[in-house]
Design a protein around this motif. Structure first.
Motif, PDB file in Angstrom:
ATOM      1  N   ASP A  89     -14.092  -3.706   3.437  1.00 13.80           N
ATOM      2  CA  ASP A  89     -14.390  -2.525   4.243  1.00 13.80           C
ATOM      3  C   ASP A  89     -13.358  -2.375   5.363  1.00 13.80           C
ATOM      4  OD1 ASP A  89     -15.717  -0.276   5.068  1.00 13.80           O
ATOM      5  OD2 ASP A  89     -17.486  -1.307   5.849  1.00 13.80           O
ATOM      6  N   GLU A  90     -13.246  -1.146   5.890  1.00 22.14           N
ATOM      7  CA  GLU A  90     -12.353  -0.814   7.008  1.00 22.14           C
ATOM      8  C   GLU A  90     -10.875  -1.058   6.668  1.00 22.14           C
ATOM      9  OE1 GLU A  90     -13.540   0.682   9.524  1.00 22.14           O
ATOM     10  OE2 GLU A  90     -15.664   0.155   9.554  1.00 22.14           O
ATOM     11  N   VAL A  91     -10.514  -0.858   5.415  1.00 21.66           N
ATOM     12  CA  VAL A  91      -9.142  -1.109   4.989  1.00 21.66           C
ATOM     13  C   VAL A  91      -8.162  -0.189   5.712  1.00 21.66           C
ATOM     14  CG1 VAL A  91      -7.584  -1.105   2.989  1.00 21.66           C
ATOM     15  CG2 VAL A  91      -9.896  -2.000   2.760  1.00 21.66           C
ATOM     16  N   ASP A  92      -8.652   0.953   6.201  1.00 22.17           N
ATOM     17  CA  ASP A  92      -7.762   1.899   6.864  1.00 22.17           C
ATOM     18  C   ASP A  92      -7.172   1.367   8.162  1.00 22.17           C
ATOM     19  OD1 ASP A  92     -10.690   2.377   7.091  1.00 22.17           O
ATOM     20  OD2 ASP A  92     -10.093   3.511   8.848  1.00 22.17           O
ATOM     21  N   VAL A  93      -7.681   0.240   8.690  1.00 18.41           N
ATOM     22  CA  VAL A  93      -7.080  -0.301   9.918  1.00 18.41           C
ATOM     23  C   VAL A  93      -5.790  -1.054   9.617  1.00 18.41           C
ATOM     24  CG1 VAL A  93      -9.376  -0.560  10.928  1.00 18.41           C
ATOM     25  CG2 VAL A  93      -8.247  -2.570   9.971  1.00 18.41           C
ATOM     26  N   LEU A  94      -5.600  -1.462   8.368  1.00 13.79           N
ATOM     27  CA  LEU A  94      -4.380  -2.194   8.016  1.00 13.79           C
ATOM     28  C   LEU A  94      -3.185  -1.256   8.048  1.00 13.79           C
ATOM     29  CD1 LEU A  94      -5.669  -4.352   5.018  1.00 13.79           C
ATOM     30  CD2 LEU A  94      -5.334  -5.070   7.388  1.00 13.79           C
ATOM     31  N   GLN A  95      -2.059  -1.790   8.460  1.00 18.33           N
ATOM     32  CA  GLN A  95      -0.862  -0.960   8.556  1.00 18.33           C
ATOM     33  C   GLN A  95       0.388  -1.806   8.321  1.00 18.33           C
ATOM     34  OE1 GLN A  95       0.061   0.039  12.821  1.00 18.33           O
ATOM     35  NE2 GLN A  95      -2.001  -0.764  13.184  1.00 18.33           N
ATOM     36  N   GLY A  96       1.481  -1.111   8.053  1.00 19.79           N
ATOM     37  CA  GLY A  96       2.775  -1.769   7.945  1.00 19.79           C
ATOM     38  C   GLY A  96       2.820  -2.883   6.914  1.00 19.79           C
ATOM     39  N   ASP A  97       3.521  -3.965   7.271  1.00 16.63           N
ATOM     40  CA  ASP A  97       3.690  -5.094   6.352  1.00 16.63           C
ATOM     41  C   ASP A  97       2.362  -5.748   6.003  1.00 16.63           C
ATOM     42  OD1 ASP A  97       6.396  -4.679   6.350  1.00 16.63           O
ATOM     43  OD2 ASP A  97       6.842  -6.210   7.860  1.00 16.63           O
ATOM     44  N   ALA A  98       1.416  -5.720   6.931  1.00 22.26           N
ATOM     45  CA  ALA A  98       0.111  -6.320   6.654  1.00 22.26           C
ATOM     46  C   ALA A  98      -0.565  -5.616   5.489  1.00 22.26           C
ATOM     47  CB  ALA A  98      -0.774  -6.262   7.896  1.00 22.26           C
ATOM     48  N   LEU A  99      -0.518  -4.296   5.460  1.00 20.63           N
ATOM     49  CA  LEU A  99      -1.123  -3.538   4.369  1.00 20.63           C
ATOM     50  C   LEU A  99      -0.409  -3.811   3.058  1.00 20.63           C
ATOM     51  CD1 LEU A  99      -2.964  -1.349   3.182  1.00 20.63           C
ATOM     52  CD2 LEU A  99      -1.326   0.355   3.991  1.00 20.63           C
ATOM     53  N   ILE A 100       0.919  -3.762   3.083  1.00 22.83           N
ATOM     54  CA  ILE A 100       1.681  -3.978   1.852  1.00 22.83           C
ATOM     55  C   ILE A 100       1.412  -5.368   1.280  1.00 22.83           C
ATOM     56  CG2 ILE A 100       4.000  -4.125   0.879  1.00 22.83           C
ATOM     57  CD1 ILE A 100       3.100  -1.283   1.560  1.00 22.83           C
ATOM     58  N   SER A 101       1.406  -6.394   2.128  1.00 18.36           N
ATOM     59  CA  SER A 101       1.153  -7.754   1.663  1.00 18.36           C
ATOM     60  C   SER A 101      -0.262  -7.881   1.110  1.00 18.36           C
ATOM     61  CB  SER A 101       1.359  -8.743   2.806  1.00 18.36           C
ATOM     62  OG  SER A 101       1.092 -10.059   2.380  1.00 18.36           O
ATOM     63  N   PHE A 102      -1.223  -7.300   1.784  1.00 17.86           N
ATOM     64  CA  PHE A 102      -2.621  -7.327   1.334  1.00 17.86           C
ATOM     65  C   PHE A 102      -2.742  -6.744  -0.072  1.00 17.86           C
ATOM     66  CE2 PHE A 102      -6.638  -4.876   1.101  1.00 17.86           C
ATOM     67  CZ  PHE A 102      -7.565  -5.891   1.259  1.00 17.86           C
ATOM     68  N   LEU A 103      -2.156  -5.559  -0.286  1.00 16.34           N
ATOM     69  CA  LEU A 103      -2.267  -4.903  -1.581  1.00 16.34           C
ATOM     70  C   LEU A 103      -1.503  -5.660  -2.668  1.00 16.34           C
ATOM     71  CD1 LEU A 103      -1.855  -1.175  -0.475  1.00 16.34           C
ATOM     72  CD2 LEU A 103      -3.970  -2.422  -0.928  1.00 16.34           C
ATOM     73  N   ARG A 104      -0.335  -6.196  -2.333  1.00 16.62           N
ATOM     74  CA  ARG A 104       0.448  -6.913  -3.339  1.00 16.62           C
ATOM     75  C   ARG A 104      -0.275  -8.171  -3.828  1.00 16.62           C
ATOM     76  NH1 ARG A 104       6.249  -5.768  -0.592  1.00 16.62           N
ATOM     77  NH2 ARG A 104       6.829  -4.011  -1.901  1.00 16.62           N
ATOM     78  N   GLN A 105      -0.926  -8.864  -2.901  1.00 19.09           N
ATOM     79  CA  GLN A 105      -1.617 -10.089  -3.306  1.00 19.09           C
ATOM     80  C   GLN A 105      -2.825  -9.779  -4.189  1.00 19.09           C
ATOM     81  OE1 GLN A 105      -1.875 -13.389  -0.442  1.00 19.09           O
ATOM     82  NE2 GLN A 105      -0.759 -12.081   1.010  1.00 19.09           N
TER      83      GLN A 105
END
Length: 529
Positions: free
Chosen positions: A142-158
């Motif tokens: 939940d609240e995935v919209d708070v992720l941004q930048g490299d943190a978001l990209i790394s989260f999705l890639r993993q």
């Protein structure tokens, strides 16, 4: 003792059926197929505006899954990563949230192995899937919209890296990513506005779903739960007004009901809730600037959102507006809806909040009225008020226009600020604005008397007479729509005073002596400004 006897309408945090009146949130899911996500091992996205019931749905669905024996479902909020764009900091925070959730819910706690943040999340989810075997693991982020930048990209890639090998003992078989916006919008933002391409780090989602607002029947069903438990009734007119003002936005519906039943009426009262109770609840809610509405006001500081609101306020047609990122942002945030094929502010309460917020500075700068603006019967002397406004416009408009952030909508905003300053919140102003109509409509009620006001702009290349002819038809049309032909409304319709204000926005405006007009027709008073 029946726990449901003390339930109430909830406006703070997720709802649960033991404490709150609520409807099954899964009834409002659009574009999703819950029955497939576990068996078919699908990853999916749920996006909807804030306080529409996303977290309530997730926790409800999680409890339903965990009450059976087919799978283990867990809910993990990544909200603690707000303002942390670096993957090196954000990913360990998410992993820690996974561990804390497992501990809190008496599940096996996965270990965080000594790996880099670029693989840490993948590793902990794999370990967790082993610990929950032989049951498959489902994770609801939940609240995935708070992720941004490299943190978001790394989260999705993993998550994508684990997708190919997902399965019992290997990796979560189903993952939901939940927030305000669809996933492609997160990725675009994380990449500095670069549009999504096939190589994006999360091209494995099966669905993008959303939650719809309440329908009229839903609102009636929601209050019927209170009637069944307490005996308190609500009038049909009050129910209609709740829907009309909220357009079914869940937080607004609950807030109106909560204030009417718990604050305006005593929480133990069985007195029927009437339309006047709901109107008072609406005004209290707006003036209190509760968190939901305060967040809406904060959004108006965004230049993208301001640009859309300005187009809606002026009513001027803009063929490019709906194609832009700003419009999609407003749609995703629930600020704008489509009605009758055109964009409008999502509901009348938002319209009121937006109008009051963006005119607040001007309203505070307008001197308190010292001239007589009430008739002997206590109603507004609208003729006197608008003559004073014409003088105020002549003396202040050219200077004030340079200071406000909405140049195109400046005439509309200054008039609304003037009206709000004079009525001082005691009257009622109903506002209608939508792109493409070429006007703004106001209906002002004070001590039972109504005044209809239409605002139009005189643009370059047009003349006053043509705009006036259009405006006269539109003013009477708005009056007739506002007071439909019903016996109970005939008097309001015939007694409502109608005004058409035409603001000259041409570059070659004539002198003030020619620009300021006061023309009386049979049914409408026309003002040139």
């Amino acid at each position: 003792m029946d726990k449901r006897k003390n339930r109430f309408f909830n406006t703070t945090g997720p709802c649960n059926p033991e404490d709150h009146y609520m409807l099954p949130p899964e009834e409002r899911l659009v574009g999703t197929q819950l029955h497939r996500y576990i068996g078919d091992k699908l990853y999916w996205v749920l996006h909807a505006p804030r306080q529409t019931g996303k977290t309530t749905f997730l926790q409800s669905w999680m409890r339903e899954i965990n009450s059976g024996s087919e799978a283990v479902s867990c809910y993990v909020s990544v909200e603690t990563c707000q303002g942390v764009p670096e993957a090196e900091r954000a990913i360990p925070i998410i992993c820690d949230a996974v561990r804390r959730w497992a501990e809190k819910n008496d599940l096996p706690v996965p270990a965080i192995e000594d790996e880099t943040p670029q693989s840490q999340l993948n590793s902990i989810l794999g370990n967790w899937a082993k610990l929950t075997a032989p049951k498959p693991l489902i994770v609801l982020f939940d609240e995935v919209d708070v992720l941004q930048g490299d943190a978001l990209i790394s989260f999705l890639r993993q998550l994508r890296d684990g997708f190919a090998g997902r399965g019992v003992e290997k990796f979560p078989v189903s993952i939901a990513l939940v927030g305000m916006r669809d996933l492609k919008d997160y990725i675009t933002a994380a990449k500095g506005g670069v549009p999504v391409n096939p190589g994006s780090p999360f091209n494995i989602k099966a669905d993008s779903g959303t939650l719809s607002n309440f329908q009229k029947d839903d609102i009636a069903r929601l209050f019927a739960q209170r009637t069944a438990e307490t005996g308190q009734q609500i009038t049909p007119e009050a129910l209609d007004y709740v829907y009309d003002q909220s357009r079914g936005q869940p937080w607004l519906v609950n807030s109106l009901f909560m204030r009417a039943t718990m604050r305006i009426l005593d929480g133990e009262s069985t007195e029927p809730v009437t339309i006047e109770h709901i109107r008072e609840a609406r005004e209290q809610m707006i003036q209190a600037r509760e968190t939901h509405l305060d967040a809406l006001a904060y959004r108006l500081e965004n230049p993208q959102i301001r640009s859309v609101m300005e187009t809606l306020i002026t009513g001027e047609p803009d063929p490019l507006m709906a194609q832009g990122e700003a419009f999609r942002l407003c749609m995703d945030l629930g600020l704008v809806a489509i009605e009758k094929g055109g964009p409008v502010v999502a509901n009348p309460i938002y319209r009121e909040v937006i109008a009051r917020e963006i005119t607040f500075g001007a309203q505070m700068a307008i001197p308190a009225p010292e001239w007589k603006w009430q008739k002997s019967d206590g109603t507004l002397d609208m003729d006197a008020l608008l003559r004073e406004f014409q003088a105020f416009w002549q003396n202040n408009s050219e200077i004030w226009e340079q200071k406000l952030d909405y140049p195109e909508a400046f005439p509309h905003l200054l008039l609304m600020a003037f009206l709000q300053r004079v009525t001082n919140g005691h009257g009622r102003i109903e506002r209608e604005y939508a792109a493409g109509r070429g006007r703004m409509d106001l209906a002002v009620e004070y001590n039972g008397a109504w005044n209809i006001i239409e605002i139009k702009l005189l643009r370059q290349g047009r003349n006053f007479e043509t705009v006036m002819a259009e405006g006269l038809k539109q003013t009477l049309g708005y009056r007739d729509n506002f007071f439909p032909i019903r016996p109970s409304q005939d008097r309001n319709r015939t007694e409502a005073s109608c005004y058409l204000l035409i603001f000259d926005r041409r570059l070659d405006k004539p002198a003030w002596s020619e620009r300021l007009k006061w023309i009386t027709t049979e049914a409408v008073t026309v003002l040139g400004c």
